[in-house]
Write a protein that holds these residues in place. Structure first.
Motif, PDB file in Angstrom:
ATOM      1  N   VAL A   5     -11.993 -11.781  -5.772  1.00 18.66           N
ATOM      2  CA  VAL A   5     -12.975 -12.556  -5.007  1.00 18.66           C
ATOM      3  C   VAL A   5     -14.407 -12.184  -5.426  1.00 18.66           C
ATOM      4  CG1 VAL A   5     -13.874 -12.932  -2.671  1.00 18.66           C
ATOM      5  CG2 VAL A   5     -11.417 -12.968  -3.087  1.00 18.66           C
ATOM      6  N   GLY A  26     -12.126  -5.088   2.043  1.00 17.56           N
ATOM      7  CA  GLY A  26     -10.769  -4.938   1.507  1.00 17.56           C
ATOM      8  C   GLY A  26     -10.688  -5.776   0.246  1.00 17.56           C
ATOM      9  N   CYS A  27     -11.411  -5.340  -0.798  1.00 15.41           N
ATOM     10  CA  CYS A  27     -11.581  -6.228  -1.981  1.00 15.41           C
ATOM     11  C   CYS A  27     -10.448  -6.115  -2.980  1.00 15.41           C
ATOM     12  CB  CYS A  27     -12.920  -5.955  -2.663  1.00 15.41           C
ATOM     13  SG  CYS A  27     -12.977  -4.366  -3.531  1.00 15.41           S
ATOM     14  N   GLY A  28      -9.537  -5.142  -2.792  1.00 12.64           N
ATOM     15  CA  GLY A  28      -8.411  -5.024  -3.719  1.00 12.64           C
ATOM     16  C   GLY A  28      -8.880  -4.914  -5.156  1.00 12.64           C
ATOM     17  N   PHE A  32      -9.500 -11.341   3.589  1.00 11.39           N
ATOM     18  CA  PHE A  32      -8.231 -12.001   3.323  1.00 11.39           C
ATOM     19  C   PHE A  32      -7.136 -11.069   3.835  1.00 11.39           C
ATOM     20  CE2 PHE A  32      -4.982 -13.274  -0.189  1.00 11.39           C
ATOM     21  CZ  PHE A  32      -4.191 -13.892   0.754  1.00 11.39           C
ATOM     22  N   ASP A  85     -13.063   3.479   3.461  1.00 12.86           N
ATOM     23  CA  ASP A  85     -12.440   2.743   4.555  1.00 12.86           C
ATOM     24  C   ASP A  85     -13.437   1.761   5.155  1.00 12.86           C
ATOM     25  OD1 ASP A  85     -11.307   2.056   7.170  1.00 12.86           O
ATOM     26  OD2 ASP A  85      -9.865   3.639   6.682  1.00 12.86           O
ATOM     27  N   ALA A  86     -12.989   0.548   5.356  1.00 14.59           N
ATOM     28  CA  ALA A  86     -13.862  -0.473   5.937  1.00 14.59           C
ATOM     29  C   ALA A  86     -14.397  -0.036   7.301  1.00 14.59           C
ATOM     30  CB  ALA A  86     -13.097  -1.785   6.076  1.00 14.59           C
ATOM     31  N   LEU A 119       0.827  -1.217   0.000  1.00 13.43           N
ATOM     32  CA  LEU A 119       0.000   0.000   0.000  1.00 13.43           C
ATOM     33  C   LEU A 119       0.856   1.259   0.000  1.00 13.43           C
ATOM     34  CD1 LEU A 119      -2.920  -0.997   2.389  1.00 13.43           C
ATOM     35  CD2 LEU A 119      -2.667  -1.348  -0.069  1.00 13.43           C
ATOM     36  N   GLU A 132      -0.616  -5.490   2.393  1.00 13.95           N
ATOM     37  CA  GLU A 132      -0.488  -5.353   0.937  1.00 13.95           C
ATOM     38  C   GLU A 132      -1.580  -6.112   0.195  1.00 13.95           C
ATOM     39  OE1 GLU A 132       3.226  -7.114  -0.268  1.00 13.95           O
ATOM     40  OE2 GLU A 132       2.508  -9.133   0.115  1.00 13.95           O
ATOM     41  N   PRO A 160      -6.654  -8.389   5.546  1.00 10.31           N
ATOM     42  CA  PRO A 160      -6.677  -7.006   5.053  1.00 10.31           C
ATOM     43  C   PRO A 160      -5.913  -6.002   5.922  1.00 10.31           C
ATOM     44  CG  PRO A 160      -8.861  -7.651   5.859  1.00 10.31           C
ATOM     45  CD  PRO A 160      -7.925  -8.774   6.167  1.00 10.31           C
ATOM     46  N   PHE A 161      -5.941  -6.194   7.245  1.00 11.46           N
ATOM     47  CA  PHE A 161      -5.295  -5.176   8.081  1.00 11.46           C
ATOM     48  C   PHE A 161      -4.804  -5.773   9.397  1.00 11.46           C
ATOM     49  CE2 PHE A 161      -9.682  -5.496   8.781  1.00 11.46           C
ATOM     50  CZ  PHE A 161     -10.383  -4.849   7.761  1.00 11.46           C
ATOM     51  N   GLU A 197     -13.110  -1.101  -0.582  1.00 11.08           N
ATOM     52  CA  GLU A 197     -11.656  -0.958  -0.763  1.00 11.08           C
ATOM     53  C   GLU A 197     -11.275   0.507  -0.588  1.00 11.08           C
ATOM     54  OE1 GLU A 197      -8.853  -3.019  -1.319  1.00 11.08           O
ATOM     55  OE2 GLU A 197      -7.928  -1.055  -1.141  1.00 11.08           O
ATOM     56  N   PHE A 198     -10.266   0.767   0.260  1.00 12.72           N
ATOM     57  CA  PHE A 198      -9.923   2.174   0.498  1.00 12.72           C
ATOM     58  C   PHE A 198      -8.877   2.730  -0.470  1.00 12.72           C
ATOM     59  CE2 PHE A 198      -6.620   1.892   4.265  1.00 12.72           C
ATOM     60  CZ  PHE A 198      -5.880   0.946   3.567  1.00 12.72           C
ATOM     61  N   GLN A 236      -2.926  -8.723  -2.256  1.00 13.94           N
ATOM     62  CA  GLN A 236      -2.624 -10.003  -2.910  1.00 13.94           C
ATOM     63  C   GLN A 236      -3.923 -10.793  -2.913  1.00 13.94           C
ATOM     64  OE1 GLN A 236      -0.313 -12.918  -0.675  1.00 13.94           O
ATOM     65  NE2 GLN A 236      -0.301 -11.549   1.108  1.00 13.94           N
ATOM     66  N   SER A 237      -3.964 -11.860  -3.697  1.00 11.31           N
ATOM     67  CA  SER A 237      -5.206 -12.622  -3.778  1.00 11.31           C
ATOM     68  C   SER A 237      -4.901 -14.107  -3.916  1.00 11.31           C
ATOM     69  CB  SER A 237      -6.004 -12.140  -4.990  1.00 11.31           C
ATOM     70  OG  SER A 237      -7.313 -12.647  -4.934  1.00 11.31           O
ATOM     71  N   ASP A 243     -16.858  -8.381   0.479  1.00 12.50           N
ATOM     72  CA  ASP A 243     -15.412  -8.557   0.620  1.00 12.50           C
ATOM     73  C   ASP A 243     -14.851  -7.286   1.243  1.00 12.50           C
ATOM     74  OD1 ASP A 243     -12.744  -9.128   0.480  1.00 12.50           O
ATOM     75  OD2 ASP A 243     -12.659  -9.350  -1.706  1.00 12.50           O
TER      76      ASP A 243
HETATM   77  C1  LIG Z   1      -4.713  -9.092   1.027  1.00 11.36           C
HETATM   78  S1  LIG Z   1      -5.668  -7.953   0.082  1.00 11.36           S
HETATM   79  C2  LIG Z   1      -7.082  -8.951  -0.244  1.00 11.36           C
HETATM   80  C3  LIG Z   1      -7.838  -8.531  -1.481  1.00 11.36           C
HETATM   81  C4  LIG Z   1      -9.113  -9.320  -1.772  1.00 11.36           C
HETATM   82  N1  LIG Z   1      -9.951  -9.450  -0.609  1.00 11.36           N
HETATM   83  C5  LIG Z   1      -8.809 -10.710  -2.317  1.00 11.36           C
HETATM   84  O1  LIG Z   1      -8.815 -11.656  -1.524  1.00 11.36           O
HETATM   85  O2  LIG Z   1      -8.556 -10.804  -3.518  1.00 11.36           O
HETATM   86  C6  LIG Z   1      -6.226  -6.820   1.356  1.00 11.36           C
HETATM   87  C7  LIG Z   1      -6.902  -5.581   0.812  1.00 11.36           C
HETATM   88  O3  LIG Z   1      -7.470  -4.855   1.908  1.00 11.36           O
HETATM   89  C8  LIG Z   1      -7.390  -3.479   1.617  1.00 11.36           C
HETATM   90  N2  LIG Z   1      -7.520  -2.725   2.881  1.00 11.36           N
HETATM   91  C9  LIG Z   1      -6.634  -2.660   3.889  1.00 11.36           C
HETATM   92  N3  LIG Z   1      -7.087  -1.867   4.879  1.00 11.36           N
HETATM   93  C10 LIG Z   1      -8.305  -1.405   4.477  1.00 11.36           C
HETATM   94  C11 LIG Z   1      -9.283  -0.541   5.062  1.00 11.36           C
HETATM   95  N4  LIG Z   1      -9.087   0.021   6.273  1.00 11.36           N
HETATM   96  N5  LIG Z   1     -10.426  -0.290   4.383  1.00 11.36           N
HETATM   97  C12 LIG Z   1     -10.636  -0.852   3.153  1.00 11.36           C
HETATM   98  N6  LIG Z   1      -9.735  -1.658   2.539  1.00 11.36           N
HETATM   99  C13 LIG Z   1      -8.587  -1.950   3.194  1.00 11.36           C
HETATM  100  C14 LIG Z   1      -6.022  -3.343   0.948  1.00 11.36           C
HETATM  101  O4  LIG Z   1      -5.919  -2.157   0.194  1.00 11.36           O
HETATM  102  C15 LIG Z   1      -5.976  -4.617   0.091  1.00 11.36           C
HETATM  103  O5  LIG Z   1      -6.475  -4.362  -1.194  1.00 11.36           O
END
Ligand SMILES: C[S@@+](CC[C@H](N)C(=O)[O-])C[C@H]1O[C@@H](n2cnc3c(N)ncnc32)[C@H](O)[C@@H]1O
Length: 224
Positions: free
Chosen positions: A98, A92-94, A162, A146-147, A48, A63, A164-165, A114-115, A65-66, A90
């Protein structure tokens, strides 16, 4: 003692330092092939810190990843739900991989939160171009935000995470889920993917969540 194929592969790779980068390369090629076939862009690991956006939770975010689509698909197939009674979210859907796989199931609706605006935009483009014939859910939305500010609707839901944080943000999200559940009790399932200590730290230890299954990549919980 029965040693699973996965465990054998793990120890085989561990004993051969050269095998790890080779396997990583093979996985990356499989991922790129999947993207190419489906006309989407979902591959890669993206820290990020390399993305241009501001958020007080950016440093707590992990970061992008999927997982390989097959892993997500098999986890979704095993969900003990009548899909059309549930929304799928989802957190944090990146880039939305998914969401694409979830669209093969007849969920009532599908939402990605997704933020990182760049990733959210890629997810929207991916949804447009996903050409898989089996897409059955068409009510899909990507919310840029932001989630921690996303309000869950009072409906039966499958929440997907997945890694996410980090725990500081995760605890606040879980509290928001709890508040939403107390306001509107309903069936709530959580799919959580990540290393096992992270799954335990996130939902495993919480008495209000019953663990329905544990797989190498994923735990599934139901709010009691
Ligand atoms: C490991 S990736 C997983 C992506 C997706 N869920 C997948 O499995 O393909 C985590 C994602 O969470 C997002 N993320 C992290 N903190 C977040 C927040 N506070 N609000 C929204 N999205 C967030 C990141 O930008 C990243 O795209």
């Amino acid at each position: 003692m029965i040693i699973s194929a996965r465990e054998s592969l793990k120890s085989w790779v561990k004993a051969r330092a050269w095998a790890k980068p080779v396997l990583r390369e093979i996985n990356h090629s499989r991922c790129e092939a999947w993207d190419l076939i489906h006309g989407v862009d979902t591959c890669g690991k993206i820290p990020l810190s390399g993305l241009d956006f501001d958020s007080k939770n950016k440093t707590a975010g992990l970061e992008y990843q999927s997982h390989h689509p097959a892993l997500t698909r098999s986890a979704l197939m095993e969900l003990p739900v009548q899909y059309d009674d549930y929304s799928f979210i989802d957190i944090g859907c990146g880039k939305g991989r998914v969401l694409l796989i979830a669209s093969e199931f007849p969920f009532r609706r599908i939402i990605g939160v997704e933020f990182a605006p760049t990733l959210a935009e890629i997810a929207r483009n991916n949804l447009q171009s996903y050409r898989r014939a089996h897409t059955v859910c068409t009510e899909i939305e990507v919310v840029t935000g932001d989630a921690l500010e996303y309000n869950l609707a009072p409906e039966a839901q499958v929440l997907y995470f997945f890694s996410p944080f980090s725990p500081s943000v995760l605890d606040q999200i879980v509290q928001r889920i709890e508040d939403s559940f107390q306001r509107s009790p309903r069936d709530l399932l959580v799919m959580f993917s990540g290393v096992i200590p992270m799954r335990e730290r996130a939902f495993g230890w919480r008495p209000q969540y019953e663990r329905l299954s544990r797989k190498p990549h994923m735990d599934v919980y139901r709010h009691r």
